[in-house]
Design a protein around this motif. Structure first.
Motif, mmCIF file in Angstrom:
data_model
loop_
_atom_site.group_PDB
_atom_site.id
_atom_site.type_symbol
_atom_site.label_atom_id
_atom_site.label_comp_id
_atom_site.label_asym_id
_atom_site.label_seq_id
_atom_site.Cartn_x
_atom_site.Cartn_y
_atom_site.Cartn_z
ATOM 1 N N LYS A 58 -21.285 0.578 -50.975
ATOM 2 C CA LYS A 58 -21.272 1.746 -50.090
ATOM 3 C C LYS A 58 -21.294 1.366 -48.610
ATOM 4 O O LYS A 58 -21.262 2.238 -47.757
ATOM 5 N N ASP A 59 -21.351 0.070 -48.275
ATOM 6 C CA ASP A 59 -21.402 -0.352 -46.874
ATOM 7 C C ASP A 59 -20.089 -0.099 -46.141
ATOM 8 O O ASP A 59 -20.089 0.238 -44.965
ATOM 9 N N ILE A 60 -18.985 -0.272 -46.837
ATOM 10 C CA ILE A 60 -17.653 -0.105 -46.241
ATOM 11 C C ILE A 60 -17.006 1.121 -46.876
ATOM 12 O O ILE A 60 -17.060 1.292 -48.092
ATOM 13 N N PRO A 61 -16.354 1.968 -46.076
ATOM 14 C CA PRO A 61 -15.674 3.137 -46.663
ATOM 15 C C PRO A 61 -14.591 2.713 -47.663
ATOM 16 O O PRO A 61 -13.903 1.708 -47.473
ATOM 17 N N GLU A 62 -14.454 3.482 -48.719
ATOM 18 C CA GLU A 62 -13.531 3.145 -49.804
ATOM 19 C C GLU A 62 -12.089 3.041 -49.325
ATOM 20 O O GLU A 62 -11.359 2.138 -49.730
ATOM 21 N N GLU A 63 -11.646 3.954 -48.457
ATOM 22 C CA GLU A 63 -10.261 3.942 -47.982
ATOM 23 C C GLU A 63 -9.945 2.672 -47.191
ATOM 24 O O GLU A 63 -8.877 2.093 -47.315
ATOM 25 N N VAL A 64 -10.901 2.239 -46.383
ATOM 26 C CA VAL A 64 -10.702 1.039 -45.566
ATOM 27 C C VAL A 64 -10.580 -0.197 -46.454
ATOM 28 O O VAL A 64 -9.675 -1.019 -46.287
#
Length: 124
Positions: A58-64
């Motif tokens: 959850k640290d990095i957005p999924e789309e990115v």
């Protein structure tokens, strides 16, 4: 005068020669149609839908992260193919390594639809 041209036209008539049977013609027409359909499906999945799903926290957005995974290549480690799945490694070819020489890169996500389309073009 027209009779001469009619006789010459009869000499220039080209007959159609078929060197294959109806089975072969059916085979390459169905193969071409299937490959074209698969090319459209893969293209639609890559350029309209979500082309790849990366495992993420959850640290990095999924789309990115999915965009990063799709643009950049992935790699496997050949020595990890022979380890015990579930005990030593999570999946064949996936392992921790610090040596970049041991990695085998795979760059194919973006090119699959184009390769299928060009194969269809060579069969038409």
């Amino acid at each position: 005068m027209l009779e001469i041209f009619r006789e010459l036209r009869g000499l220039l008539r080209v007959s159609h020669v078929h060197i294959d049977s109806w089975v072969f013609r059916l085979h390459y027409s169905v193969t071409t149609t299937c490959m074209f359909a698969f090319s459209l499906i893969v293209s639609a999945k890559q350029y309209v839908g979500n082309p790849i799903d990366c495992i993420h926290s959850k640290d990095i957005p999924e789309e990115v992260l999915n965009t990063y995974c799709w643009i950049h290549s992935t790699y496997t480690i050949p020595s990890a193919f022979w380890k015990r799945i579930g005990f030593d490694v999570a999946h064949p070819g996936v392992d921790k390594t610090l040596d970049p020489e041991e990695r085998r890169y795979h760059k194919y996500y973006q090119w699959v639809c184009f390769c299928l389309f060009f194969q269809v073009r060579t069969h038409v």
